[in-house]
Scaffold this active site. Structure first.
Site, PDB file in Angstrom:
ATOM      1  CB  SER A  88      31.557  38.181  33.127  1.00 35.97           C
ATOM      2  OG  SER A  88      31.909  36.808  33.527  1.00 35.97           O
TER       3      SER A  88
HETATM    4  C1  LIG Z   1      34.676  34.637  34.795  1.00 37.85           C
HETATM    5  S1  LIG Z   1      34.270  33.550  36.137  1.00 37.85           S
HETATM    6  C2  LIG Z   1      32.801  33.133  36.003  1.00 37.85           C
HETATM    7  C3  LIG Z   1      31.812  34.410  36.404  1.00 37.85           C
HETATM    8  C4  LIG Z   1      30.488  33.623  36.620  1.00 37.85           C
HETATM    9  N1  LIG Z   1      29.749  33.036  35.518  1.00 37.85           N
HETATM   10  C5  LIG Z   1      29.737  34.898  37.316  1.00 37.85           C
HETATM   11  O1  LIG Z   1      28.583  35.146  37.111  1.00 37.85           O
HETATM   12  O2  LIG Z   1      30.345  35.217  38.270  1.00 37.85           O
HETATM   13  C6  LIG Z   1      35.248  32.171  35.414  1.00 37.85           C
HETATM   14  C7  LIG Z   1      35.114  30.962  36.416  1.00 37.85           C
HETATM   15  O3  LIG Z   1      35.674  29.852  35.650  1.00 37.85           O
HETATM   16  C8  LIG Z   1      36.042  28.687  36.473  1.00 37.85           C
HETATM   17  N2  LIG Z   1      36.853  27.850  35.950  1.00 37.85           N
HETATM   18  C9  LIG Z   1      38.141  28.019  35.798  1.00 37.85           C
HETATM   19  N3  LIG Z   1      38.545  26.795  35.031  1.00 37.85           N
HETATM   20  C10 LIG Z   1      37.529  25.854  34.985  1.00 37.85           C
HETATM   21  C11 LIG Z   1      37.343  24.771  34.658  1.00 37.85           C
HETATM   22  N4  LIG Z   1      38.251  23.807  34.025  1.00 37.85           N
HETATM   23  N5  LIG Z   1      36.024  24.181  34.776  1.00 37.85           N
HETATM   24  C12 LIG Z   1      34.931  24.796  35.329  1.00 37.85           C
HETATM   25  N6  LIG Z   1      35.118  26.188  35.625  1.00 37.85           N
HETATM   26  C13 LIG Z   1      36.283  26.636  35.444  1.00 37.85           C
HETATM   27  C14 LIG Z   1      36.767  29.541  37.710  1.00 37.85           C
HETATM   28  O4  LIG Z   1      36.844  29.265  38.786  1.00 37.85           O
HETATM   29  C15 LIG Z   1      36.018  30.986  37.708  1.00 37.85           C
HETATM   30  O5  LIG Z   1      34.991  30.863  38.859  1.00 37.85           O
END
Ligand SMILES: C[S@@+](CC[C@H](N)C(=O)[O-])C[C@H]1O[C@@H](n2cnc3c(N)ncnc32)[C@H](O)[C@@H]1O
Length: 361
Positions: A88
């Site tokens: 992000s």
């Molecule tokens: C914006 S990224 C996260 C960034 C992370 N915090 C970092 O520092 O790199 C969003 C993440 O949410 C995950 N995601 C999507 N759907 C999800 C769900 N239902 N439960 C948990 N994680 C999920 C995706 O796989 C993705 O890796």
């Protein structure tokens, strides 16, 4: 190959951290100065002028500068070439971490491990034992676990749907989500302590909730605009062909309003909506399409005609919003209340216009 943390990385990181805090004291400055983002993002993707995604990694010109800039970095594409994980934007991460108001000894749950970078920042400040991070994607969890260890952090990381939380490590004092939600998952409230703070993205904003009693929480949105990848769920595709077969109706709301002043309220009134545009040769918007996971679809043309299909008449909601909001409203004028029975967003106050969030997060 993961690259070492050398002097150039440290200097770039210091610059990024200094820019982020902009001379103001921040309890997160040390974490952003110390945690090597490049170890968590050894490769990311940028779109070229044709829209194709091009990978950038160590050695590619611009890689290090971009990794240590205030940019969201796409780190994974799905089988259709659509981004499904990213690191992000650091300024939004900082705004959310600040809003989280975590203090020493607090136990934190993060939804959306992604690269592991945010989990590493949390570990730096709060200690490994207090940090739990979950992601739905086993490959990402595996990679993040390895990178966290490489960076000297060892939080609990697990494969879970964020909607379920992770009771095994609760109760949590703080919950931060870097995956966009359509509503607050009830299990999260059951896994928190009284007075716990939750900071999840909701629509095109981020809300800061305080748990007031079991199953109940309330709080305002942050002023910061934000859009996070939403929770992976099975929603229906847009039904543009079927919508085009409907008889048109008239609308006085220009399609561009959905992309501008009404974008944030629309994301609360129509949780999980997606929009797209059709443009003419000059690049001006001709029409917008919008759809929700239940298959409702609308197409609004700049000529003032609208075609809609599905269980909800989406453009009718946009017209209702246009009557309420003459200008783009400030996000922090919106309030969310959560009870076991209902989740409601209010504009201005609890006697203002309101929208119920769906039962499914
Ligand atoms: C914006 S990224 C996260 C960034 C992370 N915090 C970092 O520092 O790199 C969003 C993440 O949410 C995950 N995601 C999507 N759907 C999800 C769900 N239902 N439960 C948990 N994680 C999920 C995706 O796989 C993705 O890796």
């Amino acid at each position: 190959m993961t690259q070492p943390d050398n002097g150039a990385c440290a200097a770039a990181r210091q610059r990024m951290a200094a820019d982020l805090v902009a001379g103001r004291p921040s309890e997160w400055a040390d974490a952003f100065t110390s945690v090597p983002r490049h170890l968590f993002v050894p490769r990311f993707y940028q779109q070229d002028t044709t829209g194709a995604w091009q990978p950038l990694s160590w050695g590619t010109p611009g890689y290090l500068e971009t990794v240590y800039s205030d940019a969201a970095l796409t780190t994974q594409l799905d089988e259709h070439g659509v981004p499904n994980s990213s690191s992000s934007q650091p300024s939004i991460m900082l705004a959310m971490l600040k809003a989280l108001d975590a203090a020493e000894g607090h136990r934190v749950l993060e939804l959306g491990t992604g690269t592991g970078y945010n989990a590493a920042l949390l570990c730096h400040r709060l200690g490994d034992a207090n940090v739990t991070s979950i992601d739905i994607d086993p490959g990402l969890v595996d990679a993040a676990t390895g990178r966290l260890l490489l960076a000297g952090a060892n939080p609990t990381v697990a494969v879970r749907d964020g909607a379920e939380g992770y009771p095994d490590r609760g109760p949590y004092d703080r919950v931060i989500s870097t995956v966009g939600l359509h509503a607050i998952p009830k299990p999260l409230l059951q896994q928190t302590t009284p007075g716990a703070v939750l900071v999840p993205p909701l629509g095109y904003g981020v809300v800061r909730l305080t748990v007031t009693s079991p199953g109940h929480a309330t709080g305002r949105f942050l002023a910061t605009p934000a859009h996070f990848m939403t929770r992976r769920t099975d929603g229906m595709a847009p039904r543009f062909d079927a919508a085009l077969e409907q008889s048109p109706t008239d609308s006085s709301v220009p399609p561009a309003d959905l992309l501008g002043r009404l974008k944030f309220p629309a994301s609360l009134a129509l949780p999980g909506y997606t929009s797209c545009t059709w443009r003419n040769d000059q690049g001006d918007v001709d029409a917008v399409g919008l759809w929700t996971p239940d298959g409702s679809t609308a197409i609004a043309h700049t000529s003032g005609t609208v075609r809609q299909i599905g269980p909800r008449r989406l453009w009718d909601t946009i017209e209702d919003l246009a009557k309420i909001f003459g200008d783009e409203p400030e996000r922090d004028t919106f309030l969310l209340t959560v009870t076991p029975a209902r989740q409601t967003v209010f504009y201005a106050d609890t006697d203002g216009p309101s929208w119920d969030l769906p039962a499914t997060p």
